[in-house]
Design an enzyme around this catalytic site. Structure first.
Site, short mmCIF file in Angstrom:
data_model
loop_
_atom_site.label_atom_id
_atom_site.label_comp_id
_atom_site.label_asym_id
_atom_site.label_seq_id
_atom_site.Cartn_x
_atom_site.Cartn_y
_atom_site.Cartn_z
N LYS A 1 -56.17 30.61 -37.34
CA LYS A 1 -55.36 31.66 -37.97
C LYS A 1 -54.90 31.23 -39.38
CE LYS A 1 -52.01 34.90 -38.22
NZ LYS A 1 -52.15 36.32 -38.22
N THR B 1 -47.39 33.59 -34.27
CA THR B 1 -48.02 32.72 -35.27
C THR B 1 -47.06 31.56 -35.51
OG1 THR B 1 -49.03 34.61 -36.35
CG2 THR B 1 -48.93 32.57 -37.62
N LYS C 1 -45.09 33.49 -44.85
CA LYS C 1 -44.90 32.66 -43.64
C LYS C 1 -46.19 31.90 -43.30
CE LYS C 1 -44.52 32.87 -38.67
NZ LYS C 1 -44.41 33.62 -37.43
P1 NAD Z 1 -40.50 40.91 -34.69
O1 NAD Z 1 -39.37 40.22 -35.36
O2 NAD Z 1 -40.63 42.40 -34.81
O3 NAD Z 1 -40.47 40.58 -33.10
C1 NAD Z 1 -40.07 39.35 -32.56
C2 NAD Z 1 -39.16 39.69 -31.40
O4 NAD Z 1 -38.81 38.49 -30.70
C3 NAD Z 1 -37.84 40.35 -31.83
O5 NAD Z 1 -37.72 41.63 -31.21
C4 NAD Z 1 -36.76 39.38 -31.33
O6 NAD Z 1 -35.59 40.02 -30.88
C5 NAD Z 1 -37.51 38.69 -30.20
N1 NAD Z 1 -36.93 37.42 -29.79
C6 NAD Z 1 -36.54 36.36 -30.56
N2 NAD Z 1 -36.07 35.37 -29.78
C7 NAD Z 1 -36.17 35.79 -28.50
C8 NAD Z 1 -35.83 35.21 -27.26
N3 NAD Z 1 -35.29 33.99 -27.16
N4 NAD Z 1 -36.06 35.93 -26.13
C9 NAD Z 1 -36.61 37.18 -26.19
N5 NAD Z 1 -36.94 37.78 -27.36
C10 NAD Z 1 -36.73 37.10 -28.50
O7 NAD Z 1 -41.82 40.18 -35.19
P2 NAD Z 1 -43.34 40.72 -35.08
O8 NAD Z 1 -43.71 41.41 -36.34
O9 NAD Z 1 -43.52 41.39 -33.77
O10 NAD Z 1 -44.14 39.33 -35.06
C11 NAD Z 1 -44.17 38.50 -33.92
C12 NAD Z 1 -45.13 37.36 -34.20
O11 NAD Z 1 -46.42 37.87 -34.49
C13 NAD Z 1 -44.71 36.48 -35.38
O12 NAD Z 1 -44.97 35.14 -35.05
C14 NAD Z 1 -45.61 36.99 -36.49
O13 NAD Z 1 -45.86 35.99 -37.47
C15 NAD Z 1 -46.86 37.34 -35.73
N6 NAD Z 1 -47.69 38.36 -36.39
C16 NAD Z 1 -47.13 39.50 -36.88
C17 NAD Z 1 -47.94 40.44 -37.50
C18 NAD Z 1 -47.34 41.74 -38.04
O14 NAD Z 1 -48.06 42.46 -38.73
N7 NAD Z 1 -46.10 42.06 -37.75
C19 NAD Z 1 -49.32 40.24 -37.62
C20 NAD Z 1 -49.88 39.07 -37.07
C21 NAD Z 1 -49.04 38.14 -36.46
#
Ligand code: NAD
Length: 305
Positions: free
Chosen positions: A169, A94, A244
């Protein structure tokens, strides 16, 4: 030959999404900066690469699931030159609409194809393969992405040009944030007026106040047994993520000159709620903040208003 997918960002969402692609027979090569995410990915059958660049070299499709636009744009700088020409990039993070459009332009400039495909449905949906995808991009790129998205989700909607998935979204989540605050304020007012939560629910859920924030994610315990209010507001959809998403919406409102007083105010309220230590609670817990503040204001020792 099966499609090889490079998957970058194997966190709460990306981890189970990648696992579902493996289960469906895709060859998934993944990378994450966090060792714990890599360990879990190995258990899920993902081939772990030594770097993001190594994860995309042989891929026909690259999926990113990263924290923010800054991460996506930064990583694209590294990986776009390393991918084979014509690779399809799907960003499911997102991120800001402007960042999504910039990422798309960078991908195309490097000779690739790209769609933005943010999701709703949370970790539960990512694990169950029931996410909703909102997709922005050209029709043929959308059609190329669709089979993979249908493995990870149950609803896939093409929203138009690049960036429009992100636009959909944040518009949807702005509705959700504003409506949760409205529902919560109504319950607190009802309580002050001596109305039971159940009575207000029975009326509003069958009347013009009906909405998802009321009938699925009801912020008071009781009327909807599965709502997070019944388990002390464990998410669900965490207030930090609502903060966010409303921040992204507020940014887009201001950039585009939209007069949206409620959307901006909702962003302020969720930011305050998150920054006062409640980011890990379900976003419906904002009712507790409204109730506490209301009590303080009606304290008989608090003045003559
Ligand atoms: P998260 O922090 O659990 O996962 C993100 C991952 O990206 C982490 O493991 C981090 O180490 C990795 N990362 C960061 N930089 C990196 C790089 N350069 N190379 C490789 N890996 C890298 O977050 P999440 O909850 O999985 O959310 C991910 C996305 O999905 C966000 O944008 C969030 O807004 C969106 N989202 C999350 C949810 C939810 O319920 N968690 C729901 C809808 C949307």
């Amino acid at each position: 030959m099966s499609t090889t997918v490079g998957f970058l960002g194997l966190g709460h969402m990306g981890g189970p999404m990648a696992a579902n692609l493996v289960k469906a027979g895709y060859s998934v090569v993944g990378f994450d900066l966090a060792p714990a995410a890599l360990e879990q990915a190995v258990k899920d059958g993902v081939t772990v690469a030594d770097s993001a660049i190594d994860a995309v070299r042989e891929a026909q499709v690259v999926i990113t699931m990263l924290p923010s636009g800054k991460h996506v744009l930064g990583l694209y700088q590294e990986i776009l030159p390393a991918a084979k020409p014509g690779t399809l990039f799907i960003d499911s993070s997102t991120i800001d609409v402007a960042d999504a459009r910039a990422a798309h332009d960078e991908a195309v400039k490097a000779g690739h194809r790209s769609v933005d495909a943010p999701v709703s449905g949370g970790v539960v949906g990512a694990t169950a393969g029931t996410l909703a995808f909102m997709v922005g991009g050209a029709e043929d790129d959308f059609e190329s992405a669709r089979p993979l998205l249908e493995v990870m989700g149950k609803k896939v909607v093409h929203c138009g040009d690049p960036g429009n998935g992100q636009a959909a979204k944040i518009c949807n989540n702005m509705i959700l944030g504003v409506s949760m605050i409205a529902i919560s304020e109504a319950f607190v007012l009802g309580e002050k007026l001596g109305l039971s939560n159940q009575a207000l629910f029975d009326v509003a859920s069958n009347a013009s106040g009906q909405c998802w924030a009321l009938t699925t994610n009801c912020p008071v315990p009781g009327p909807v047994p599965a709502s997070p209010a019944n388990r002390d507001y464990q998410p669900g959809f965490a207030a930090a993520l609502m903060d966010k998403d409303l921040g992204l919406a507020a940014n887009a409102l201001q950039t585009n000159g939209v007069e949206a007083e409620l959307g901006l105010r909702a962003a302020e309220l969720y930011s305050r709620f998150h920054n006062s230590g409640h980011g890990g609670e379900d976003f419906s817990a904002i009712i507790r903040d409204i109730r506490e503040r209301s009590t303080a204001q009606t304290d008989p020792t608090g003045g003559d208003q």
